[in-house]
Design an enzyme around this catalytic site. Structure first.
Site, PDB file in Angstrom:
ATOM      1  N   HIS A 119       0.819  -1.218   0.000  1.00 40.30           N
ATOM      2  CA  HIS A 119       0.000   0.000   0.000  1.00 40.30           C
ATOM      3  C   HIS A 119       0.852   1.267   0.000  1.00 40.30           C
ATOM      4  CE1 HIS A 119       0.824   0.760   4.310  1.00 40.30           C
ATOM      5  NE2 HIS A 119       0.831  -0.562   4.399  1.00 40.30           N
ATOM      6  N   ASP A 120       0.370   2.260  -0.722  1.00 40.18           N
ATOM      7  CA  ASP A 120       0.933   3.610  -0.726  1.00 40.18           C
ATOM      8  C   ASP A 120       2.326   3.693  -1.345  1.00 40.18           C
ATOM      9  OD1 ASP A 120      -1.253   4.979   0.881  1.00 40.18           O
ATOM     10  OD2 ASP A 120      -0.602   3.470   2.321  1.00 40.18           O
ATOM     11  N   GLY A 137       4.979  -1.029   2.752  1.00 35.10           N
ATOM     12  CA  GLY A 137       4.155   0.159   2.582  1.00 35.10           C
ATOM     13  C   GLY A 137       4.952   1.447   2.529  1.00 35.10           C
TER      14      GLY A 137
END
Length: 255
Positions: A119-120, A137
């Site tokens: 994520h991200d 992340g």
């Protein structure tokens, strides 16, 4: 071009000349650009926007909910550019509201089998991630970087443009542009000189970056002292790229 055994959500937007194989699942709020090719058994969930000319091989999972325990189902996104190759069993997760709410992938990248992009993350253009390389992340990977097989990158780390990590490397701090890293934890092992040659950098820039590497790593300077010396040594654009990266590093660079 869409197999009758594929599932396409009615709200999904599929471009022209797109091939979708059997048992592939395209969820709601997914956009797939022109000329993409998706093999069988691919899962794409949204909100996700995929550009043109991407190839996604079997068992890849693109745009799935992230594995962050703080994630509570918010409508975060995955944005992907053009002409990426996503090989078997790659996993790419959407963002979280703890960051900008999106994972972003550039164009012309190669993600080999079993790569994980959490994520991200922000991945630039022309990046190669070899088999089983994984980035946690909030990791940023610059253009033309290469991550060797089974490289593991700690969350929030930044990998600079044209950097290179050897297979099995554990990267716990930022890797500056052009630097090669290996080890557990990864440490600097020299410059990606071959990469600079292949990408057409001038001899002047290659020499300037080589001198900058020596100043940063081999003269006994602290990072702060090295930055002062680098600013005085050269006004080469690639050296400026290196200076800016080190100056803005939050986790500190590998040493």
């Amino acid at each position: 071009m869409i197999d009758k055994l594929a599932y396409i959500h009615p709200d999904a937007k599929i471009g022209n000349n797109v091939t979708i194989g059997p048992w592939t699942y395209i969820g709601a709020d997914v956009e797939i650009g022109d000329d993409c090719w998706l093999s069988s058994h691919v899962v794409v969930k949204g909100p996700t926007v995929i550009g043109k000319g991407n190839k996604i091989f079997q068992f890849a999972s693109v745009g799935e909910d992230c594995q962050d325990k703080k994630y509570a189902g918010e409508a975060t996104r995955l944005i992907m550019g053009d002409n990426n190759i996503i090989r078997e069993s790659v996993t790419i997760h959407r963002g979280t509201t703890q960051d900008k709410g999106e994972t972003r992938i550039g164009s012309n990248n190669l993600f080999m089998a079993y790569v994980h992009i959490a994520h991200d993350c922000v991945v630039g253009n022309n990046v190669i991630m070899s088999n089983n390389a994984s980035i946690a992340g909030h990791v940023h990977v610059g253009d033309w970087a290469i991550l060797g097989g089974l490289t593991g990158v700690h969350q929030f780390v930044h990998i600079g443009a044209h950097a290179f990590t050897a297979g099995y490397s554990l990267i716990l701090q930022d890797v500056p542009p052009f630097v090669m890293a290996s080890g557990q934890p990864g440490i600097p092992r020299g410059l990606n000189s071959e990469g600079m040659k292949r990408r057409g950098f001038s001899k002047e820039s290659q020499i300037a970056v080589r001198r900058a590497y020596k100043t940063l790593y081999r003269k006994g300077h602290t990072v702060e002292e090295a930055l002062v010396a680098l600013a005085e040594e050269s006004d080469d654009e690639q050296v400026k790229l290196l200076i800016d990266f080190v100056t803005n590093s939050n986790r500190g660079i590998i040493r």
